[in-house]
Scaffold this active site. Structure first.
Site, PDB file in Angstrom:
ATOM      1  N   CYS A   1      -0.857   3.993   3.265  1.00 33.73           N
ATOM      2  CA  CYS A   1       0.271   3.053   3.292  1.00 33.73           C
ATOM      3  C   CYS A   1       1.626   3.738   3.121  1.00 33.73           C
ATOM      4  O   CYS A   1       2.654   3.166   3.472  1.00 33.73           O
ATOM      5  CB  CYS A   1       0.141   2.032   2.169  1.00 33.73           C
ATOM      6  SG  CYS A   1      -1.433   1.206   2.081  1.00 33.73           S
TER       7      CYS A   1
HETATM    8  O1  KQY Z   1      -0.372  -1.466   1.387  1.00 35.58           O
HETATM    9  C1  KQY Z   1       0.655  -1.529   1.940  1.00 35.58           C
HETATM   10  N1  KQY Z   1       0.697  -1.194   3.176  1.00 35.58           N
HETATM   11  C2  KQY Z   1       1.888  -2.013   1.335  1.00 35.58           C
HETATM   12  C3  KQY Z   1       1.693  -2.677   0.064  1.00 35.58           C
HETATM   13  C4  KQY Z   1       2.962  -3.314  -0.395  1.00 35.58           C
HETATM   14  C5  KQY Z   1       2.872  -3.729  -1.775  1.00 35.58           C
HETATM   15  C6  KQY Z   1       4.167  -4.206  -2.323  1.00 35.58           C
HETATM   16  N2  KQY Z   1       4.043  -4.362  -3.738  1.00 35.58           N
END
Ligand code: KQY
Length: 363
Positions: free
Chosen positions: A356
């Site tokens: 992520c």
């Molecule tokens: O996992 C992701 N791609 C982003 C997670 C965002 C979390 C915001 N607290």
């Protein structure tokens, strides 16, 4: 940089797989005190370890705010490029353009609409306009033309491509009420094929239990080669994750990919459930006066959230007995790459993991 209003598929462009060769990778220096514990000190250490692991085999560009630029610059090795850019948080996967290539090897970016995983419906922060404007700036920085897809809400973590015409998503995310509720599943399928240069979309029913992105595919399932995937798995039938992973497995075993292949599904064990405690929660600033996490909250931990760099698979470690099992499975699936495990609880607290926080730039 030109802004394009055509569709990538019509122009002969397709989304490569992550395991194809990269020119480099984007990450964003974390600092939001309501996302990252203690103003981001521990997260910055963990991100630095990820950045160094990736920089061993490809160019890394780190985006940092004005306030954090100097800190990022002195904390990172000289071969890492640090560029000042405004963003709302540090989820490079979701706000980096999706890069597409043609047969001549030309690269372009797709600038999707970004609304913080659901906008005012069930999004995770407000405002998100800096994040939404970042993809175009990244295209400009790289001198690549940019497809305007601002009217379609999509995050990079919600799609995986095998580079051979198959794209994988989850129903829970792509059909969520906060993204493109005016479109049917069939319309979304067609639009993904038109923009990603694909022929087939595989719709897994679910992602990871309590994943606050509405269950991005990149936390539950990933292509490791054409026709092969890893799926996050638990044998514990009383875990709420079990029926979710089982439904995904049944689905994956029932479909073929764009080339007509049956998929080979490798099960990647999950770590035991990871929760936040009082100390974790005390270290997070509230958001709009409300706590972002409360003690006992389960985090969406998964080893599937790894990054495939040119020379390595950079994967999360959680201090769990399954850390080594998962690493051994990935080592078998990526025999030409080094497996690098990075302690990642300080990233997980933010709500995502190594995949992520990275966004690859294909070669
Ligand atoms: O996992 C992701 N791609 C982003 C997670 C965002 C979390 C915001 N607290």
């Amino acid at each position: 940089m030109k802004i394009l209003h055509t569709l990538p598929r019509e122009d002969g462009f397709r989304m490569p797989a992550e395991f194809e060769r990269h020119r480099g990778c984007f990450l964003i220096w974390p600092e939001r005190a309501d996302s990252w514990a203690n103003g981001g000190y521990a997260a910055r250490r963990a991100f630095t370890n990820v950045i160094k692991a990736i920089a061993r085999s490809e160019k890394v560009i780190v985006l940092a705010s004005f306030a954090q630029y100097e800190n990022a610059r002195v904390s990172l090795p000289p071969e890492v490029k640090v560029v000042e850019m405004s963003t709302d948080d540090a989820w490079a996967r979701d706000i980096t353009p999706t890069f597409v290539k043609n047969d001549k090897g030309e690269l372009r970016g797709i600038d999707w609409g970004f609304n913080a995983w659901g906008g005012l419906y069930d999004g995770l922060y407000f405002p998100w306009d800096r994040d939404n404007k970042a993809a175009k700036k990244m295209c400009d920085l790289l001198d690549v033309d940019c497809y305007d897809q601002q009217s379609f809400i999509l995050e990079g973590g919600s799609i995986h491509s095998d580079g051979e015409g198959t794209v994988m998503v989850t129903e829970s995310c792509l059909l969520s009420g906060g993204r493109n509720p005016q479109m049917t599943k069939e319309e979304i399928t067609r639009h993904l094929c038109d923009t990603l240069g694909a022929e087939k979309v595989l719709w897994l029913p679910y992602g990871i239990y309590l994943d606050e992105t509405n269950e991005h595919v990149d936390n539950v399932c990933a292509f490791t080669a054409p026709g092969e995937v890893v799926l996050a798995w638990t044998d514990n039938e009383s875990d709420p994750q079990y029926p979710m992973s089982k439904a995904d497995l049944d689905y994956l075993q029932s479909v073929t990919d764009a080339k007509g292949r049956k998929l080979k599904v490798h099960l990647l064990p999950l770590p035991s459930p990871i929760t936040v405690d009082e100390e974790d929660c005390d270290a997070l600033d509230p958001m709009d006066g409300e706590p972002t996490r409360v003690p006992g909250d389960r985090l969406a931990a998964s080893y599937v959230n790894f990054y495939i760099s040119n020379g390595a698979v950079v994967m999360p470690a959680f201090g769990d007995p399954n850390d080594n099992k998962a690493a051994a499975i990935l080592a078998g699936l990526f025999p030409t790459r080094e497996i690098i495990q990075i302690p990642a609880r300080d990233i997980l607290i933010g709500g995502g993991n190594i995949h992520c926080i990275t966004g690859q730039i294909p070669e």
